[in-house]
Enzyme design. Structure first.
Site, short mmCIF file in Angstrom:
data_model
loop_
_atom_site.label_atom_id
_atom_site.label_comp_id
_atom_site.label_asym_id
_atom_site.label_seq_id
_atom_site.Cartn_x
_atom_site.Cartn_y
_atom_site.Cartn_z
N LYS A 121 0.79 -1.23 0.00
CA LYS A 121 0.00 0.00 0.00
C LYS A 121 0.82 1.28 0.00
O LYS A 121 0.45 2.26 -0.66
CB LYS A 121 -0.95 0.01 1.19
CG LYS A 121 -2.04 -1.02 1.02
CD LYS A 121 -3.05 -0.96 2.14
CE LYS A 121 -3.93 -2.16 1.99
NZ LYS A 121 -5.25 -2.01 2.47
N GLU A 204 -2.29 6.50 8.34
CA GLU A 204 -3.11 7.31 7.45
C GLU A 204 -4.02 8.18 8.29
O GLU A 204 -4.50 7.75 9.34
CB GLU A 204 -4.02 6.41 6.59
CG GLU A 204 -3.51 6.15 5.21
CD GLU A 204 -4.40 5.21 4.42
OE1 GLU A 204 -5.64 5.20 4.63
OE2 GLU A 204 -3.86 4.48 3.59
N HIS A 239 -14.29 -3.26 8.41
CA HIS A 239 -13.62 -2.87 7.17
C HIS A 239 -13.83 -3.85 6.03
O HIS A 239 -13.10 -3.85 5.05
CB HIS A 239 -12.11 -2.66 7.39
CG HIS A 239 -11.80 -1.83 8.58
ND1 HIS A 239 -12.19 -0.52 8.69
CD2 HIS A 239 -11.16 -2.12 9.75
CE1 HIS A 239 -11.80 -0.04 9.85
NE2 HIS A 239 -11.18 -0.99 10.52
N ARG A 296 -7.11 -7.34 -9.45
CA ARG A 296 -7.79 -8.62 -9.67
C ARG A 296 -9.27 -8.36 -9.90
O ARG A 296 -9.72 -7.22 -9.81
CB ARG A 296 -7.64 -9.48 -8.42
CG ARG A 296 -8.16 -8.73 -7.19
CD ARG A 296 -8.26 -9.59 -5.97
NE ARG A 296 -8.33 -8.83 -4.75
CZ ARG A 296 -9.44 -8.41 -4.16
NH1 ARG A 296 -10.61 -8.66 -4.71
NH2 ARG A 296 -9.40 -7.74 -3.03
P1 ADP Z 1 -8.10 -3.66 2.62
O1 ADP Z 1 -6.85 -3.87 1.83
O2 ADP Z 1 -8.18 -4.49 3.82
O3 ADP Z 1 -9.30 -3.67 1.73
P2 ADP Z 1 -8.35 -0.75 2.63
O4 ADP Z 1 -7.16 0.14 2.71
O5 ADP Z 1 -8.99 -0.89 1.30
O6 ADP Z 1 -7.94 -2.17 3.20
O7 ADP Z 1 -9.41 -0.27 3.71
C1 ADP Z 1 -10.54 -1.04 4.01
C2 ADP Z 1 -11.61 -0.17 4.63
O8 ADP Z 1 -11.13 0.45 5.83
C3 ADP Z 1 -12.06 0.99 3.76
O9 ADP Z 1 -13.04 0.62 2.83
C4 ADP Z 1 -12.58 1.98 4.80
O10 ADP Z 1 -13.87 1.64 5.24
C5 ADP Z 1 -11.62 1.76 5.94
N1 ADP Z 1 -10.50 2.73 5.84
C6 ADP Z 1 -9.27 2.47 5.33
N2 ADP Z 1 -8.48 3.57 5.38
C7 ADP Z 1 -9.24 4.56 5.92
C8 ADP Z 1 -9.00 5.93 6.25
N3 ADP Z 1 -7.81 6.51 6.04
N4 ADP Z 1 -10.02 6.64 6.81
C9 ADP Z 1 -11.23 6.07 7.05
N5 ADP Z 1 -11.50 4.79 6.78
C10 ADP Z 1 -10.54 4.02 6.21
P1 ADP Z 2 -13.03 -7.05 -2.38
O1 ADP Z 2 -12.21 -5.82 -2.24
O2 ADP Z 2 -13.01 -7.70 -3.71
O3 ADP Z 2 -14.37 -6.88 -1.81
P2 ADP Z 2 -12.05 -8.36 -0.05
O4 ADP Z 2 -11.17 -7.35 0.56
O5 ADP Z 2 -13.36 -8.66 0.58
O6 ADP Z 2 -12.22 -8.08 -1.58
O7 ADP Z 2 -11.24 -9.71 -0.21
C1 ADP Z 2 -11.63 -10.71 -1.10
C2 ADP Z 2 -11.12 -12.01 -0.62
O8 ADP Z 2 -9.72 -12.04 -0.67
C3 ADP Z 2 -11.50 -12.31 0.80
O9 ADP Z 2 -11.71 -13.69 0.89
C4 ADP Z 2 -10.28 -11.87 1.58
O10 ADP Z 2 -10.18 -12.59 2.77
C5 ADP Z 2 -9.17 -12.20 0.62
N1 ADP Z 2 -8.03 -11.30 0.68
C6 ADP Z 2 -7.94 -10.06 0.17
N2 ADP Z 2 -6.71 -9.55 0.35
C7 ADP Z 2 -5.99 -10.48 1.00
C8 ADP Z 2 -4.64 -10.56 1.47
N3 ADP Z 2 -3.75 -9.57 1.30
N4 ADP Z 2 -4.27 -11.68 2.10
C9 ADP Z 2 -5.13 -12.68 2.27
N5 ADP Z 2 -6.40 -12.68 1.83
C10 ADP Z 2 -6.84 -11.60 1.21
MG MG Z 3 -9.60 -2.44 0.11
#
Ligand code: ADP
Ligand code: ADP
Ligand code: MG
Length: 502
Positions: A121, A204, A239, A296
């Site tokens: 990230k 962040e 999240h 993806r």
């Molecule tokens: P992941 O890789 O687990 O999807 P993300 O960075 O996409 O992680 O964040 C997942 C969720 O966490 C976001 O959709 C949002 O709801 C919350 N989130 C992440 N970063 C922030 C932020 N800086 N401020 C507020 N909410 C956040």
């Molecule tokens: P989307 O953003 O497509 O909604 P999710 O964040 O819900 O995706 O993740 C989709 C699937 O991939 C879930 O089963 C989640 O547990 C898995 N996943 C996503 N990122 C990772 C990661 N970095 N490591 C392990 N599993 C992950």
């Molecule tokens: Mg995300």
């Protein structure tokens, strides 16, 4: 430029609903499919659906769906010419994409280099801000808690500590006060190490009243990168998205144009090819910030398919085969919504509830799509993500989509394991959700209402009774001589979706 070459056989390196989803398109395109399966998945739907299926041996993800050498061995034996990774598992693993390439196996997705650039990230944030895409204010990976303390003061509380390698909503911690920062920093590090094998974390700024809005991208590697509009994904628990819809209720034509342009710029900046998603956070003043890129197919991709009519998996395959995107004409028609159906118990801390599905009757009718990975008689394994199916509906306008989702959820019957179906229905029927007024705090804010009473309340008793009666064929006996109804209609118990949930 290489000439387009059609694949004959595609190995789907995944399981569950997404493996079935990918195979469905393969079948329409006349491409043979190969499934792989772990021991607990021997009888899984994706195995039954495939033209050929090979055992991976073992149960844990590391020794099955994540074991590259086993997958390559099977690919060689069956003569597959391409691999579709689905989501999760190896889908965002650059070494897997590179190893496919070395073996002359086409990875249906972006290059290893693009995955590498966007997977971590902080590197992605750095790349995006250089490309002129607004990013959430934050830091590079931080070495020590003391450094984090200084940075958090500079940025201003509340902040989030996030795992640089994070995904799936894991490894994210909110900190509201300076006093809590050091313990949270250390805890987040440990969590990141155990979940992702990488303990780098960063900070962040916490975006206020955040909306998660993402843009679907397609790029053909021949100079054309397009977006297929947005998905609103703010209904989240820990999240993790649970309900998604498109268009976003927050969207305006102007904001869509600006965010869409930023999404295309982001994809181009990493030389992106194939389908991907640019995730943004949007604050209460409709300012938007790049959050991350998912390199993806996304879980919630079907809602985009419903409003655009584009089969994203078909496009992924054809792009990987070397075809340009030139014949694609895009417009948004109507609205679509998805609910993620999990084997979990909302009334017991959302604990996973694997086990035997004894009875299953999915919904149907106008505008309804059920992307499932299960069937009656299947035992949901405990080893993997508890996502069972995704219920996707389309309607001419949001009101129709809501009403349709409500009735489709009411039709959905699954007996034998606990699911979140009733919880989903309460979300869809919530007045504020009905108005489209919600941000990522919605589920937390309304937790008590959404989880009120126990599932032994009126709704569930009626739902369960109707289901049992229908299956036993005892409907007439219970309906009484004058009612004329075969089974009670559980969805007539209370008012319209968006109204109160009696
Ligand atoms: P992941 O890789 O687990 O999807 P993300 O960075 O996409 O992680 O964040 C997942 C969720 O966490 C976001 O959709 C949002 O709801 C919350 N989130 C992440 N970063 C922030 C932020 N800086 N401020 C507020 N909410 C956040
Ligand atoms: P989307 O953003 O497509 O909604 P999710 O964040 O819900 O995706 O993740 C989709 C699937 O991939 C879930 O089963 C989640 O547990 C898995 N996943 C996503 N990122 C990772 C990661 N970095 N490591 C392990 N599993 C992950
Ligand atoms: Mg995300």
């Amino acid at each position: 430029m290489t000439k387009p070459r059609k694949f004959e056989k595609i190995l789907v390196a995944n399981r569950g609903e997404i493996a079935v989803r990918v195979q469905r398109t393969c079948r329409e395109l006349g491409r043979k499919t190969v499934a792989v399966f772990s021991d607990p998945d021997r009888h899984a739907l994706h195995v039954r659906y495939a033209d050929e299926a090979y055992p991976l041996g073992g149960a844990a993800p590391a020794e099955t769906y994540l074991d590259q050498s086993k997958l390559f061995d099977i690919a060689r034996r069956c003569g597959a010419d391409a691999v579709h990774p689905g989501y999760g598992f190896l889908s965002e693993n650059p070494s897997f994409a590179a190893a496919c390439r070395e073996r002359g196996l086409v990875f249906i997705g972006p290059s290893a280099e693009s995955i590498e650039m966007m997977g971590e990230k902080t590197r992605a944030r750095e790349r995006m801000s250089r490309a002129g895409v607004p990013v959430v204010p934050g830091t590079p990976p931080l070495a020590a808690a003391s450094e984090a303390q200084a940075e958090a003061r500079r940025i201003g509380f509340p902040v989030l500590i996030k795992a640089a390698a994070g995904g799936g909503g894991k490894g994210i911690r909110r900190v509201d006060r300076a006093d809590d920062l050091v313990p949270a920093f250390d805890a987040c590090r440990r969590e990141a190490l155990s979940a992702f094998g990488d303990d780098r974390v960063y900070i962040e700024k916490y975006v206020d009243e955040p909306h998660h809005i993402e843009f679907q991208i397609l790029a053909d590697g021949r100079g054309r990168t397009i977006h297929l509009f947005e998905r609103e994904c703010s209904i989240q628990r820990r999240h993790q998205k649970i309900v998604e819809e498109t268009p976003s209720p927050l969207m305006t034509a102007d904001l869509r144009a600006r965010m869409g342009a930023a999404a295309i710029k982001a994809a181009e900046a990493c030389g992106y090819v194939n389908a991907g998603t640019i995730e943004f956070l949007v604050d209460a003043d409709r300012r938007f910030y790049f959050l991350e890129m998912n390199t993806r197919l996304q879980v919630e991709h079907p809602i985009t398919e419903m409003v655009t009519g584009v089969d994203l998996v078909e496009r992924q395959i054809r792009i990987a085969e070397g075809e340009p995107l030139e014949d694609l004409h895009l417009s948004q028609r109507g609205t679509a919504m998805e609910c993620r159906i999990y084997a979990e118990d909302p009334w017991n801390h959302f604990l996973p509830s694997p086990g035997l599905i004894r009875k299953l009757s999915p919904p149907g009718g106008p505008g309804v799509r059920d992307d499932t990975g299960v069937y009656a008689g299947f035992t949901v394994p405990m080893e993997y993500d508890p996502l069972l199916a995704k219920l996707v509906v389309w309607g001419e306008n949001r009101q129709q989509t809501l009403a349709r989702m409500d009735r489709a959820l009411a039709e959905y019957r699954m007996i034998g394991i606990r699911t979140n179906l009733l919880y989903l229905r309460r979300i869809v029927r919530h007045p504020e959700f009905g108005k489209g007024v919600y941000d990522t705090h919605f589920l937390m804010k309304h937790q008590d209402e959404l989880l009120k009473a126990e599932p032994s309340g009126r709704e569930t008793v009626a739902l369960a009774a109707a289901a049992v009666l229908a299956w036993r064929g005892e409907a007439k006996k219970s309906a009484g001589p004058t009612s004329g109804k075969t089974v009670p209609s559980p969805w007539k118990l209370s008012g319209r979706p968006g109204g109160s949930d009696s």
